[in-house]
Design an enzyme around this catalytic site. Structure first.
Site, mmCIF file in Angstrom:
data_model
loop_
_atom_site.group_PDB
_atom_site.id
_atom_site.type_symbol
_atom_site.label_atom_id
_atom_site.label_comp_id
_atom_site.label_asym_id
_atom_site.label_seq_id
_atom_site.Cartn_x
_atom_site.Cartn_y
_atom_site.Cartn_z
ATOM 1 C CE LYS A 1 -4.712 -3.548 0.261
ATOM 2 N NZ LYS A 1 -4.208 -2.213 0.580
ATOM 3 C CB THR B 1 -5.492 16.843 -9.081
ATOM 4 O OG1 THR B 1 -4.130 17.054 -8.673
ATOM 5 C CG2 THR B 1 -5.492 16.198 -10.446
#
Ligand code: AMP
Length: 548
Positions: free
Chosen positions: A440, A188
């Protein structure tokens, strides 16, 4: 316990060598075209490719390579890289494709972690190999993917690929391997911490090739000419080097030049019907085509994934250039394909606007992959297109555990992708964020991808990133970081006004900052962690007023 009645069909293990053997035997004259690092265009056939892959297998065996050993590649899309895919995995070694765009230290870490015994490299990476070699003492040999005439001057002693092959006759039978044995290794890109290895098996690679070829996936056939722009060092070029021989599909490799002009010319000269890559390269292609005033004469579809395909891009390719865009989602840990946005018969009867909205999403799963979205407690969330949740997946080509790591990443047998998504009643996935990039605001989530997509639709915007910025009242509020198109003008106020009516009011960014460029990872994704660091001290306009 009664003994099960066993089926009486042949127990043929799924081996990757069978993909190339199939193409060589049944589509032997089908061409593989490569724009070479040396500058010219090379042409040969699947039959030639298998012959040379076998010569490579013989050469590596002669060098003492044992099944299970990792052989690394540092190479672009090209026929020699394809030979390396099969000339290693075909006899039981593991082909470890490395992303040369990573930092040198990261590449050295990966080579040492994987214990690579040989590294095959394109000559463009000669300097990189010279800086890697002293850090990788366990590598037994560095093999330059070229002939003697093109061997570069290097500090590191290297072997010449063509010379190694010339010493072998290709009279070799692929061995029958346990289908669970390792085939390919991909790390990755590791935006945080060290990269982690996903070790595919012969079984998972062959099943993924079937999945990727299905009509509602990339649907490769022998009538296609396919150009993978996605590099062969990025999750096996999304499985195209395996799906193409499975379908007897003509392959066109672009080499190292992925700019708009080079890609356009190759697509046209090789009558390419399908291509695949990340949105950034398509941006380059679109810019070139617009400037040059040219159109496609053969391309009918393109697979876009790796990051969200901006709806504006999808619209331009579909409506202005007549190319069907297939938005796809996946990840290294999934070999990589998970979902693709192709429409069912019923969906294709809906209004053009409804169809477009579906195609903008990341789509439905292909057989083999199952998915769900869950809340913070791991409870299933509804498929209503509204509830956001952590996306979990499972299936025969999904990772079970990272290479050389003991702890399992799974939760109740599912792999948590780290993506946050909604799933609608059609089963269409919509990725809203990486979980660590979610904004958020006052306890509610804002999708940074949707906020970015609106900005990118503005004619003066070349690229945009939306990140969380701290806020005394709402904890976090969105900040938009924008790169303007060359010679285009737009103000902060004009951009914010552009949002009116396009997203919920409270999703509109609190501020806009203009920059010359955005930081990207080695696979072309926005580096949001880096951006958040860069704008850690940024004070949003509203935040000042409230703080006073
Ligand atoms: P990689 O392992 O480098 O292929 O990166 C996988 C990640 O890229 C996924 O987990 C997503 O966060 C992102 N990604 C891939 N395809 C898409 C897409 N079509 N839309 C949004 N994000 C995507």
């Amino acid at each position: 316990m009664t003994t099960p009645l066993l089926g009486q069909m042949m127990d043929v293990p799924l081996n990757v060598s069978s993909l190339l053997a199939h193409a060589a035997r049944h589509f032997g004259a089908t061409e593989i075209v490569s724009r070479r690092i040396e500058g010219d265009v090379h042409r040969y056939t699947y039959r030639d490719c298998e012959q040379r892959a076998k010569q490579l297998a013989q050469a590596l065996i002669a060098l003492g390579v044992q099944p299970g050993e990792r052989i690394a590649t540092l190479a672009w899309c090209g026929y020699r890289h394809l030979e390396a895919y099969y000339g290693t995995a075909g006899f039981g070694a593991v082909c470890h494709t490395i992303n040369p765009r990573l930092f040198t230290d990261q590449i050295a870490y990966i080579i040492n972690h994987a214990d690579d015994s040989y590294v095959l490299f394109d000559i463009t990476f000669a300097a990189l190999v010279d800086s890697l070699a002293p850090q990788c003492p366990k590598v037994r040999g560095w093999i330059a993917l070229t002939d003697e005439a093109h061997l570069p001057q290097m500090d590191t002693p290297v072997l010449c690929y063509e010379t190694l092959l010339a010493a072998q006759d290709g009279a070799y039978d692929w061995p029958v391997l346990d289908e669970r044995s390792a085939s390919y290794l991909c790390y990755t890109s590791g935006t945080t911490g060290n990269p982690k290895g996903a070790l595919y098996s012969h079984r998972s690679t062959v099943l993924h090739a079937f999945g990727a070829s299905m009509p509602d996936a990339m649907s490769f056939s022998s009538s296609d000419s396919v150009l993978p722009v996605v590099p062969m060092f990025h999750v096996n070029a999304w499985g195209i080097p395996h799906a193409a021989p499975l379908g007897g599909t003509r392959l066109v490799f672009p080499g190292k030049d992925l700019d708009g002009k080079s890609l356009y010319e190759l697509i046209e000269s090789e009558r390419v019907t399908c291509t695949a890559g990340v949105p950034t390269v398509w941006l380059g292609l679109l810019t070139y085509m617009k400037q040059a005033g040219v159109r496609f004469s053969s391309l009918n579809r393109m697979v876009v994934g790796g990051s969200a395909c901006p709806p504006a891009m999808l619209r331009i390719f579909q409506e202005d250039y007549g190319v069907r865009v297939i938005h796809a989602w996946g990840m290294t840990e999934m070999s990589p394909l998970g979902t693709l946005a192709t429409l069912s018969w019923e969906q294709a009867q809906r209004t053009p606007d409804e169809q477009r909205k579906l195609r903008e999403k990341q789509g439905h799963v292909i057989f083999g992959v199952d998915m769900k979205i869950v809340d913070a407690e791991g409870r299933d969330l509804p498929w209503d297109g509204v509830a956001f949740g952590d996306l979990h997946v499972r299936g025969p080509w999904v990772i079970d555990r990272y290479f050389r790591k003991d702890d399992s990443p799974l939760v109740d047998g599912w792999f948590p992708t780290g993506d946050v998504a909604t799933i609608d009643k059609d089963g269409f996935l919509n990725i809203t964020d990486r979980s660590k990039d979610v904004i958020k605001s006052g306890g509610e989530w804002i999708s940074s991808i949707e906020v970015e997509n609106v900005a990118i639709a503005h004619p003066a915007v070349a690229e945009a990133a939306c990140i969380a910025c701290s806020h005394p009242k709402w904890t976090e509020r969105p900040l938009l970081v924008v790169v303007k198109r060359k010679d285009a003008q737009v103000t902060r106020e004009e951009l914010l006004a552009f949002y009116q009516g396009k997203v919920a009011k409270w999703w509109i960014p609190d501020d806009v900052v203009f920059v010359d460029e955005l930081p990207h990872t080695a696979t072309g994704k926005l580096q949001k962690l880096r951006l958040r660091e860069m704008f850690r001290d940024h004070v949003l306009p509203g935040a000042v007023e409230r703080a006073v």
